[in-house]
Motif scaffolding. Structure first.
Motif, PDB file in Angstrom:
ATOM      1  N   ALA A  86      62.212  46.421 -21.808  1.00 25.11           N
ATOM      2  CA  ALA A  86      61.905  45.902 -23.141  1.00 25.11           C
ATOM      3  C   ALA A  86      61.703  44.391 -23.069  1.00 25.11           C
ATOM      4  O   ALA A  86      62.226  43.711 -22.173  1.00 25.11           O
ATOM      5  N   LEU A  87      60.928  43.894 -24.032  1.00 28.54           N
ATOM      6  CA  LEU A  87      60.662  42.461 -24.150  1.00 28.54           C
ATOM      7  C   LEU A  87      60.941  42.024 -25.584  1.00 28.54           C
ATOM      8  O   LEU A  87      60.548  42.701 -26.533  1.00 28.54           O
ATOM      9  N   LEU A  88      61.603  40.886 -25.737  1.00 24.10           N
ATOM     10  CA  LEU A  88      61.758  40.253 -27.048  1.00 24.10           C
ATOM     11  C   LEU A  88      60.964  38.958 -27.027  1.00 24.10           C
ATOM     12  O   LEU A  88      61.296  38.016 -26.294  1.00 24.10           O
ATOM     13  N   ILE A  89      59.876  38.911 -27.805  1.00 24.26           N
ATOM     14  CA  ILE A  89      59.044  37.711 -27.869  1.00 24.26           C
ATOM     15  C   ILE A  89      59.803  36.636 -28.634  1.00 24.26           C
ATOM     16  O   ILE A  89      60.094  36.781 -29.821  1.00 24.26           O
ATOM     17  N   THR A  90      60.151  35.545 -27.969  1.00 24.54           N
ATOM     18  CA  THR A  90      60.895  34.453 -28.611  1.00 24.54           C
ATOM     19  C   THR A  90      60.001  33.288 -29.004  1.00 24.54           C
ATOM     20  O   THR A  90      60.392  32.451 -29.814  1.00 24.54           O
ATOM     21  N   GLU A  91      58.818  33.218 -28.415  1.00 27.24           N
ATOM     22  CA  GLU A  91      57.879  32.151 -28.779  1.00 27.24           C
ATOM     23  C   GLU A  91      56.463  32.619 -28.497  1.00 27.24           C
ATOM     24  O   GLU A  91      56.193  33.234 -27.474  1.00 27.24           O
ATOM     25  N   HIS A  92      55.571  32.330 -29.425  1.00 22.96           N
ATOM     26  CA  HIS A  92      54.156  32.666 -29.259  1.00 22.96           C
ATOM     27  C   HIS A  92      53.335  31.460 -29.679  1.00 22.96           C
ATOM     28  O   HIS A  92      53.299  31.093 -30.843  1.00 22.96           O
ATOM     29  N   LEU A  93      52.683  30.801 -28.726  1.00 23.09           N
ATOM     30  CA  LEU A  93      51.814  29.660 -29.009  1.00 23.09           C
ATOM     31  C   LEU A  93      50.372  30.147 -29.034  1.00 23.09           C
ATOM     32  O   LEU A  93      49.903  30.770 -28.083  1.00 23.09           O
ATOM     33  N   TYR A  94      49.664  29.832 -30.101  1.00 32.10           N
ATOM     34  CA  TYR A  94      48.296  30.301 -30.279  1.00 32.10           C
ATOM     35  C   TYR A  94      47.297  29.327 -29.657  1.00 32.10           C
ATOM     36  O   TYR A  94      47.601  28.140 -29.450  1.00 32.10           O
ATOM     37  N   PRO A  95      46.076  29.787 -29.371  1.00 33.53           N
ATOM     38  CA  PRO A  95      45.026  28.856 -28.945  1.00 33.53           C
ATOM     39  C   PRO A  95      44.801  27.803 -30.017  1.00 33.53           C
ATOM     40  O   PRO A  95      44.932  28.069 -31.208  1.00 33.53           O
ATOM     41  N   HIS A 103      46.542  32.132 -25.441  1.00 31.73           N
ATOM     42  CA  HIS A 103      47.795  32.601 -26.013  1.00 31.73           C
ATOM     43  C   HIS A 103      48.878  32.388 -24.957  1.00 31.73           C
ATOM     44  O   HIS A 103      48.675  32.690 -23.776  1.00 31.73           O
ATOM     45  N   ARG A 104      50.032  31.869 -25.375  1.00 30.06           N
ATOM     46  CA  ARG A 104      51.139  31.624 -24.447  1.00 30.06           C
ATOM     47  C   ARG A 104      52.416  32.172 -25.090  1.00 30.06           C
ATOM     48  O   ARG A 104      52.670  31.911 -26.267  1.00 30.06           O
ATOM     49  N   ILE A 105      53.186  32.916 -24.305  1.00 24.46           N
ATOM     50  CA  ILE A 105      54.399  33.518 -24.866  1.00 24.46           C
ATOM     51  C   ILE A 105      55.595  33.265 -23.956  1.00 24.46           C
ATOM     52  O   ILE A 105      55.459  33.060 -22.741  1.00 24.46           O
ATOM     53  N   THR A 106      56.760  33.273 -24.583  1.00 22.99           N
ATOM     54  CA  THR A 106      58.034  33.287 -23.868  1.00 22.99           C
ATOM     55  C   THR A 106      58.793  34.506 -24.365  1.00 22.99           C
ATOM     56  O   THR A 106      58.805  34.775 -25.571  1.00 22.99           O
ATOM     57  N   ALA A 107      59.398  35.260 -23.439  1.00 26.63           N
ATOM     58  CA  ALA A 107      60.061  36.502 -23.834  1.00 26.63           C
ATOM     59  C   ALA A 107      61.338  36.706 -23.033  1.00 26.63           C
ATOM     60  O   ALA A 107      61.428  36.323 -21.857  1.00 26.63           O
ATOM     61  N   ASP A 108      62.333  37.301 -23.700  1.00 23.17           N
ATOM     62  CA  ASP A 108      63.548  37.732 -23.009  1.00 23.17           C
ATOM     63  C   ASP A 108      63.300  39.090 -22.361  1.00 23.17           C
ATOM     64  O   ASP A 108      62.664  39.965 -22.959  1.00 23.17           O
ATOM     65  N   LEU A 109      63.795  39.266 -21.134  1.00 25.55           N
ATOM     66  CA  LEU A 109      63.720  40.548 -20.435  1.00 25.55           C
ATOM     67  C   LEU A 109      64.969  41.358 -20.777  1.00 25.55           C
ATOM     68  O   LEU A 109      66.101  40.901 -20.547  1.00 25.55           O
ATOM     69  N   LEU A 110      64.780  42.538 -21.328  1.00 28.04           N
ATOM     70  CA  LEU A 110      65.905  43.331 -21.822  1.00 28.04           C
ATOM     71  C   LEU A 110      65.947  44.712 -21.184  1.00 28.04           C
ATOM     72  O   LEU A 110      64.922  45.236 -20.736  1.00 28.04           O
ATOM     73  N   ARG A 111      67.140  45.277 -21.197  1.00 22.31           N
ATOM     74  CA  ARG A 111      67.328  46.685 -20.842  1.00 22.31           C
ATOM     75  C   ARG A 111      67.956  47.385 -22.045  1.00 22.31           C
ATOM     76  O   ARG A 111      68.976  46.934 -22.580  1.00 22.31           O
ATOM     77  N   ILE A 112      67.290  48.445 -22.494  1.00 23.55           N
ATOM     78  CA  ILE A 112      67.805  49.243 -23.602  1.00 23.55           C
ATOM     79  C   ILE A 112      68.005  50.668 -23.124  1.00 23.55           C
ATOM     80  O   ILE A 112      67.478  51.067 -22.079  1.00 23.55           O
TER      81      ILE A 112
END
Length: 357
Positions: A86-95, A103-112
């Motif tokens: 699973a991924l939790l998108i914590t930041e999304h920077l647009y063009p 598009h640039r993203i930062t995401a937490d790597l999760l296990r569910i």
């Protein structure tokens, strides 16, 4: 040959997004077909989950394949490599218009525990759609983590105030005191206000109003009258240069997190007025012509709808004739020769505010 292969490798890597992944817990790598669930906010997360790392998909400066679909798929690959499902998108920077086109993203790597209970997202360019829903959610409506998730603004109002400097050279034949007086008179206060209707939040057409003011007094000056009489007294000037006209703006939109750069261009009516006095006798001097304003600025985001920052404007035009109004009510229009045109060009160094709504 090896240098050619190296060059090809460098070019290929430069075209791909920049990826940085850090993992705090080691887990077995997932298969390529294993499902990875994407969450856009913490409120969507299940009650039981564990964070095992983070991944950041960025821009190398040469990246070309960086649409939202590609960036999310890259993040999924990084998740599978780390054993995350699973991924939790914590930041999304647009063009942005003046920054990165990616598009640039930062995401937490999760296990569910169970990914099967979540709908598999169908990802297309700049949209996310769930199989269980026929509604397509556009990038302007999706909130990614702490971002500004409001809809695109339709209207923009800008206001600027600052110091201005006229660039015209001084006439010949002046003494040192007169030169110093004219130098101070060519520096003044300027302010303007503009209103725009925006298309897609970035380009807009509207109206700009701009004003420059400067005044001063010089004492004990001598002039020779037409009859040869020499008189001494004070001279003063109270100058107002106004502009109004249609304007165009190109700006970054509200998805630019730190701030917004902008360019402006306006053409319109430029008027000049000087309420002067000559040894106690008032004299009003006016003129008008076509004027132009070109500006650039960068405004830092204070709130999602309000920004502050520096603005530089180039404002001006030339006057080819003046109208004089004397104390007795008489008026006289004087056309200037080509080498006598009044140069009204100036530079405005201002602090500006932007309001989006």
């Amino acid at each position: 040959m090896k240098y050619l292969l190296l060059l090809v490798t460098v070019v290929f890597c430069s075209c791909s997004p920049k990826i940085r992944t850090s993992v705090s817990e080691k887990h077995e790598k997932l298969n390529e077909i294993d499902k990875v669930v994407i969450f856009n906010a913490k409120s969507e997360l299940p009650s039981n989950y564990s964070k095992i790392g983070t991944t950041k998909i960025g821009d190398t400066g040469f990246t070309t394949t960086c649409d939202l679909n590609t960036v999310l798929e890259k993040a999924k690959i990084e998740a599978r490599k780390s054993g995350a499902n699973a991924l939790l998108i914590t930041e999304h920077l647009y063009p942005s218009t003046f920054g990165s086109t990616c598009h640039r993203i930062t995401a937490d790597l999760l296990r569910i525990e169970n990914t099967a209970v979540y709908n598999q997202p169908i990802i297309t360019k700049d949209t996310i759609q769930l199989i269980s829903s026929s509604k397509v959610v556009t990038a302007n409506e999706v909130v990614y983590g702490p971002g500004y998730g409001f809809k695109t603004s339709k209207f923009l109002v800008t206001a600027n105030v600052g110091q201005s400097f006229r660039v015209a050279s001084s006439p010949d034949g002046l003494n040192s005191e007169q030169k110093e007086y004219l130098k101070k008179l060519k520096s003044g206060l300027s302010y303007d206000i503009s209103a725009y209707y925006l298309k897609e939040g970035r380009t807009g057409f509207g109206l700009k109003y701009n004003v420059y003011k400067s005044s001063g007094t010089i004492h004990n000056q001598q002039i020779t009258l037409d009859n040869g009489t020499i008189v001494t007294g004070d001279f003063s000037d109270d100058i107002t240069i106004s502009f109004i006209g249609p304007s165009f703006i190109l700006t970054e939109d509200e998805h630019a997190r730190v701030g917004e750069a902008n360019l402006e261009l306006a053409l319109g009516y430029l008027s000049y007025q000087n309420k002067s006095t000559i040894i106690g006798s008032p004299l009003k001097i006016t003129g008008a012509n076509l004027g132009m304003i070109g500006g650039m600025g960068y405004h830092f985001r204070i709130t999602p709808h309000f920004l502050l920052g520096p603005q530089v404007n180039f404002v001006g035009g030339v006057l080819k004739k003046f109208k004089y109004k004397y104390p007795d009510g008489r008026t006289e229009t004087i056309k200037l020769k080509d080498d006598e045109f009044e140069n009204l060009w100036r530079i405005d160094l201002a602090i500006g505010a932007k309001f989006r709504f």
